[in-house]
Design a protein around this motif. Structure first.
Motif: not given
Length: 211
Positions: A59-85
């Motif tokens: 779901d996070l990948i889908e958000i990162a690729q389809s949603q605006s960065q203005k709506d979802y700020r710093n998705m890069e950090g969230t993706l890194m957190h998720a893959v570490k988890l």
């Protein structure tokens, strides 16, 4: 009750607000890795991977690729957190789950998400930070699996399936890891092939001389 809690936290990891996502991710990690007083069957852990961890990553990948960065700020950090988890949860449960018949499916699920995250584009381009992180996490996982004897090249018939499937998948997106982690095994294979070829040549030569 525990499953409902982690599912609720999983939903919050998809929130538009960065601070909510990250706090939910940290809480989810605690629920997965610091389970005191709760005894879960291995099958329940597998179910949790499918409906919580893997689903969250997808779901996070889908958000990162389809949603605006203005709506979802710093998705890069969230993706890194998720893959570490994902990496921490897998290693935390590795010994407990590695003996299950469905472990191979779980492992391929982990590899599949790692590949997706390595190739994900944030703001239209691949993330250098994620491209550095994913191979590091994978290398660490492979080293642990090697040290525990879970991932090894076995001589028994049918014993190579996990080994073969691992490299069949990994060589598509992280081909250097095999030589980095299993240098000794590859050198031994090369030595055995050389000896085998030498023996074969000697037999052929001896046969031609006797003829």
């Amino acid at each position: 009750m525990w499953l409902k809690l982690v599912q609720a936290l999983k939903k919050l990891t998809l929130d538009q607000r960065e601070e909510v996502r990250n706090h939910a991710m940290s809480s989810l990690q605690k629920c997965l890795l610091e389970v005191d007083g709760i005894c879960l069957l291995p099958s329940s852990w597998l179910h949790s991977f499918d409906i919580v961890i893997f689903m969250m990553l997808d779901d996070l990948i889908e958000i990162a690729q389809s949603q605006s960065q203005k709506d979802y700020r710093n998705m890069e950090g969230t993706l890194m957190h998720a893959v570490k988890l994902l990496s921490k949860a897998f290693l935390h449960l590795l010994q407990e789950l590695s003996g299950l018949s469905s472990f191979c499916k779980l492992w391929l699920g982990v590899l599949s998400r790692m590949e997706k995250y390595l190739k994900v584009k944030v703001r239209g381009k691949r993330s250098e930070k994620i491209q550095e992180l994913v191979p590091e996490l994978l290398k660490n996982i492979l080293l642990v699996m090697k040290s525990k004897g879970i991932l090894a090249k076995r001589s028994t018939i049918g014993g190579d399936s996990l080994w073969e499937l691992t490299w069949l998948h990994l060589n598509n997106f992280a081909p250097s890891l095999q030589s980095e982690v299993f240098t000794g095994e590859l050198e031994l294979d090369s030595s055995n092939h050389t000896q085998s070829d030498g023996s074969h040549s000697a037999v052929v030569e001896e046969s031609s001389q006797s003829g």
